[in-house]
Design a protein around this motif. Structure first.
Motif, PDB file in Angstrom:
ATOM      1  N   ARG A 168       0.839  -1.209   0.000  1.00  0.00           N
ATOM      2  CA  ARG A 168       0.000   0.000   0.000  1.00  0.00           C
ATOM      3  C   ARG A 168       0.871   1.255   0.000  1.00  0.00           C
ATOM      4  NH1 ARG A 168      -3.691  -2.669   2.902  1.00  0.00           N
ATOM      5  NH2 ARG A 168      -2.626  -2.340   4.868  1.00  0.00           N
ATOM      6  N   ARG A 203       2.643   1.664  -3.436  1.00  0.00           N
ATOM      7  CA  ARG A 203       1.709   2.103  -4.484  1.00  0.00           C
ATOM      8  C   ARG A 203       1.325   3.568  -4.298  1.00  0.00           C
ATOM      9  NH1 ARG A 203      -0.891  -3.214  -3.549  1.00  0.00           N
ATOM     10  NH2 ARG A 203      -0.053  -4.580  -5.152  1.00  0.00           N
ATOM     11  N   ARG A 204       1.108   3.953  -3.038  1.00  0.00           N
ATOM     12  CA  ARG A 204       0.735   5.337  -2.741  1.00  0.00           C
ATOM     13  C   ARG A 204       1.862   6.293  -3.130  1.00  0.00           C
ATOM     14  NH1 ARG A 204       0.715   6.431   3.159  1.00  0.00           N
ATOM     15  NH2 ARG A 204       2.789   7.177   2.703  1.00  0.00           N
ATOM     16  N   ASP A 205       3.089   5.868  -2.893  1.00  0.00           N
ATOM     17  CA  ASP A 205       4.242   6.720  -3.191  1.00  0.00           C
ATOM     18  C   ASP A 205       4.642   6.678  -4.661  1.00  0.00           C
ATOM     19  OD1 ASP A 205       4.254   7.367  -0.551  1.00  0.00           O
ATOM     20  OD2 ASP A 205       6.158   6.404  -0.078  1.00  0.00           O
TER      21      ASP A 205
END
Length: 82
Positions: free
Chosen positions: A25, A28-30
């Protein structure tokens, strides 16, 4: 910035213990590059007590695209076919 430095920086932002899903998570967010994302996909399921544990688990996995990774993938495909 190289992959190891980027990973080290990302792992400092996690709260531990962290699961494989927590790591994915965050990455993917970064907006991790495809090489790092593929490498982290090899992280086994589980809970990790710190960045060192994640790095150790990754070190035990063949890098995506490496000869060892291709051999392992081919072996799995043969086992499934047989």
């Amino acid at each position: 910035m190289d992959t190891i430095s980027t990973l080290r920086e990302a792992l400092t932002r996690l709260e531990y213990p962290a699961t494989r899903d927590d790591v994915m998570r965050l990455i993917r967010r970064d907006g991790a590059d495809s090489r790092m994302a593929a490498w982290l996909e090899t992280l086994p399921e589980g809970s990790y007590g710190g960045a060192w544990a994640i790095c150790q688990a990754l070190a035990e996995q063949p890098a995506p695209g490496s000869a060892a990774s291709r051999v392992e993938s081919g072996s799995k495909q043969l086992a499934l076919a047989g």
